[in-house]
Design an enzyme around this catalytic site. Structure first.
Site, PDB file in Angstrom:
ATOM      1  N   HIS A 188     -12.128 -74.928  21.098  1.00 45.96           N
ATOM      2  CA  HIS A 188     -13.429 -75.089  20.643  1.00 45.96           C
ATOM      3  C   HIS A 188     -14.319 -75.209  21.969  1.00 45.96           C
ATOM      4  CE1 HIS A 188     -12.051 -75.298  16.499  1.00 45.96           C
ATOM      5  NE2 HIS A 188     -11.303 -76.132  16.956  1.00 45.96           N
ATOM      6  N   HIS A 206     -11.767 -83.630  17.484  1.00 43.51           N
ATOM      7  CA  HIS A 206     -12.669 -82.799  16.679  1.00 43.51           C
ATOM      8  C   HIS A 206     -14.293 -83.509  16.306  1.00 43.51           C
ATOM      9  CE1 HIS A 206     -10.288 -79.357  16.205  1.00 43.51           C
ATOM     10  NE2 HIS A 206      -9.317 -80.005  15.845  1.00 43.51           N
TER      11      HIS A 206
END
Length: 330
Positions: free
Chosen positions: A330, A270
């Protein structure tokens, strides 16, 4: 548990006995009604105790533990819609939107007037880009709670988003060039040369084409640590180099590990560059005796997402048969 639409009430049919599904549904499966389940008073009490433990874990942001407690509570009292709805919200926090959709749908089947379950399912539909389905659930919430202005605003914004997407599709040119093709054209036209003032790591240039080396990657990582950036041309070259290998691979890649070869899996960094480097220090970098799989969700949230993805793509460009990257959400 608080949400944007915090005024949505709890289920008015919390104690109703109705049909239930498996306590651990697949994210892709449809809810299937089973025979009614008889729940003893002792099991109901135990379910409430487990729910309290789950709520406490959720409040502490320990979402995996909360999910386990909600699951245990559901096993004790599968007729209680709030348990399914709460587990749906927990799975949303874990980004398990398929499971969350299934749980919210089960809560709705148990209580068709459960506004919060419709809201959570709508939120899941938004996350998986099923905007029309989200609109239907937002409308259901408003039918149950006409004064919920927060949901009304979400409904309006989602409808605008759908119209925007439909408009963009309508005006999209059929013969529009791909970004990759356009990048190659700009490079060929001299529109993306490296600035002469750049003093960072250098890609090797052979016969007019850039080549990546292990030394470049190590120097690039140190360059990033110093808070510095690569020139646009180098960024393009890294992305194009990785793209070439991705485009020549199957969607599903089978990897055979020969004797003496190890493979480590890294997931969900992330955008945390230093976390990724720490994981590399534990697993080792990819090479002919050590394969590395970055298992999705490389970017988002963290402030070093560009550095993370460029490092991963650089290794993919250099070691296409040793470095593997799965797509995240993502």
């Amino acid at each position: 548990m608080s949400e944007m639409s915090s005024i949505i009430p709890s289920s008015p049919a919390s104690s109703a006995s109705t049909l239930v599904a498996s306590p651990m549904p697949s994210p892709e499966s449809k809810i299937r009604s089973l025979e009614p389940v008889e729940v003893s008073e002792d099991d109901k009490v135990e379910a409430l105790r487990l729910k309290a433990d789950a709520n406490k874990a959720f409040t502490s942001h320990d979402f995996p533990t909360a999910a386990k407690f909600y699951t245990a509570a559901i096993e004790k009292d599968p007729n209680e819609p709030t348990l399914w709805c709460n587990r749906a919200y927990t799975r949303m926090k874990l980004e398990e939107y398929g499971y969350a959709l299934s749980d919210a749908t089960q809560a709705i089947q148990l209580d068709p007037r459960y506004a919060k379950a419709f809201y959570r399912r709508a939120t899941c539909y938004m996350q998986v880009l099923k905007y029309s389905a989200a609109v239907a659930d937002f409308k259901k919430v408003l039918a149950l709670e006409p004064k919920n202005e927060s949901v009304r605003a979400q409904l309006v914004s989602t409808q605008k988003l759908i119209r925007k997407i439909e408009f963009e599709k309508a005006i999209e040119m059929e013969e529009e060039k791909s970004p990759i093709e356009r990048c190659h054209e700009i490079i060929a036209e001299g529109g993306c040369d490296v600035d002469t003032s750049y003093a960072g790591p250098q890609l090797d240039l052979e016969d007019g084409k850039y080549k990546i080396t292990y030394e470049f990657i190590k120097a690039m990582i140190e360059w990033f640590k110093d808070g510095k950036t690569l020139p646009k041309r180098y960024v393009w070259e890294i992305v194009l180099g990785a793209y070439e290998h991705f485009s020549n691979s199957d969607s599903l890649v089978n990897v055979e590990l020969e004797d003496g070869v190890t493979c480590d899996v890294i997931g969900d960094v992330h955008g945390q560059f230093y976390d990724m480097l720490h994981l590399f220090s534990l697993t080792g970098e990819p090479n002919e005796k050590h394969y590395l799989l970055m298992n999705g969700d490389l970017v988002d949230r963290g402030s070093w997402s560009i550095e993370v993805i460029l490092t991963a793509f650089a290794f993919k460009w250099l070691y296409p048969n040793y470095m593997f990257i799965n797509r995240g959400n993502h």
